[in-house]
Design an enzyme around this catalytic site. Sequence first.
Site, PDB file in Angstrom:
ATOM      1  N   LEU A  86      34.820  45.405  42.859  1.00 45.53           N
ATOM      2  CA  LEU A  86      35.603  44.824  41.761  1.00 45.53           C
ATOM      3  C   LEU A  86      36.947  45.526  41.667  1.00 45.53           C
ATOM      4  O   LEU A  86      37.010  46.756  41.754  1.00 45.53           O
ATOM      5  CB  LEU A  86      34.891  45.038  40.419  1.00 45.53           C
ATOM      6  CG  LEU A  86      33.449  44.598  40.253  1.00 45.53           C
ATOM      7  CD1 LEU A  86      33.008  44.896  38.823  1.00 45.53           C
ATOM      8  CD2 LEU A  86      33.300  43.118  40.541  1.00 45.53           C
ATOM      9  N   CYS A  87      37.993  44.761  41.444  1.00 49.97           N
ATOM     10  CA  CYS A  87      39.314  45.337  41.176  1.00 49.97           C
ATOM     11  C   CYS A  87      39.231  46.091  39.842  1.00 49.97           C
ATOM     12  O   CYS A  87      38.831  45.523  38.822  1.00 49.97           O
ATOM     13  CB  CYS A  87      40.363  44.237  41.083  1.00 49.97           C
ATOM     14  SG  CYS A  87      41.908  44.793  40.352  1.00 49.97           S
ATOM     15  N   ILE A  88      39.599  47.360  39.860  1.00 47.63           N
ATOM     16  CA  ILE A  88      39.415  48.208  38.665  1.00 47.63           C
ATOM     17  C   ILE A  88      40.239  47.723  37.474  1.00 47.63           C
ATOM     18  O   ILE A  88      39.749  47.690  36.344  1.00 47.63           O
ATOM     19  CB  ILE A  88      39.703  49.701  38.984  1.00 47.63           C
ATOM     20  CG1 ILE A  88      39.299  50.584  37.800  1.00 47.63           C
ATOM     21  CG2 ILE A  88      41.152  49.939  39.403  1.00 47.63           C
ATOM     22  CD1 ILE A  88      39.159  52.047  38.150  1.00 47.63           C
ATOM     23  N   ALA A 100      38.592  44.559  36.099  1.00 41.14           N
ATOM     24  CA  ALA A 100      37.266  44.816  35.540  1.00 41.14           C
ATOM     25  C   ALA A 100      37.353  45.524  34.183  1.00 41.14           C
ATOM     26  O   ALA A 100      36.735  45.083  33.208  1.00 41.14           O
ATOM     27  CB  ALA A 100      36.438  45.640  36.516  1.00 41.14           C
ATOM     28  N   PHE A 136      36.380  41.152  44.336  1.00 44.96           N
ATOM     29  CA  PHE A 136      36.443  40.304  43.135  1.00 44.96           C
ATOM     30  C   PHE A 136      37.675  40.694  42.326  1.00 44.96           C
ATOM     31  O   PHE A 136      37.835  41.865  41.964  1.00 44.96           O
ATOM     32  CB  PHE A 136      35.189  40.498  42.284  1.00 44.96           C
ATOM     33  CG  PHE A 136      33.917  40.097  42.987  1.00 44.96           C
ATOM     34  CD1 PHE A 136      33.383  38.818  42.837  1.00 44.96           C
ATOM     35  CD2 PHE A 136      33.259  40.992  43.817  1.00 44.96           C
ATOM     36  CE1 PHE A 136      32.210  38.445  43.489  1.00 44.96           C
ATOM     37  CE2 PHE A 136      32.083  40.624  44.481  1.00 44.96           C
ATOM     38  CZ  PHE A 136      31.559  39.352  44.311  1.00 44.96           C
TER      39      PHE A 136
END
Lengths: 97, 130
Positions: B77-79, B82, B39
């Site tokens: 999730l892409c840090i 996010a 994501f």
Amino acid sequence: MILHTLNRAPDSAAFRDCLRFLTADDALLLLGDGIYAALKDSSSSEELAVTGASLYVLEADASAAGIVNLLGNDVTLVDFAKFVELTEHFPRQQAWH
Amino acid sequence: MIYSLLVLSPPHSGQGASTAVQFARAAISRGHSIHRVFFLDQGTYNACAAQVTPQDESDTLQQWVDLAQESNVELVLCIASALQRGLIDSTEARRYDKQAATIHPAFVISGLGQLVDASAASERMITFGC
């Protein structure tokens, strides 16, 4: 041999970009607001026809928008199983959004 | 075949997220496996644990959670995406001194390298745009 997916309406830059890259070996699956590009007798559907690419529309989205009966004759409606089948057949996907 | 998905679409805005989760289910039904769902950007909103879906709409969060639990699909999730959106797990909450985690525990936060890795490890990478 690319499966293009477009989920933006035909007045978008995404549609114009997609149109420029479509070839007769490709398939285009219209999703979300992209489905309106396949409306019968619309200028967008005529432009798509010229490319020679096979044209598919996600049935769930067309049906939610109530336009199933307004689509051109050269359009194939697909469910999710058929969507997966298209990705099996085409090794690469280009998402226009 | 091994599939991975890139989800850029948020839940409850357009059909993208719902389309992605239904695609994942259909792929598994056809005998494929989903290695990872990554994501990115607005797609990270899919993990927000506090989202409340109106009763007459489909609960995309629950569908992701079911997918992860039933079919062992990794939800990443892409840090960078996010954290900017306040989507944090308990580790990040501690690191940045925030009160609580805000994402559902079925999702993990990691780097963009996980997208590259998914692409290398999968025969198909399907993107769901916003």
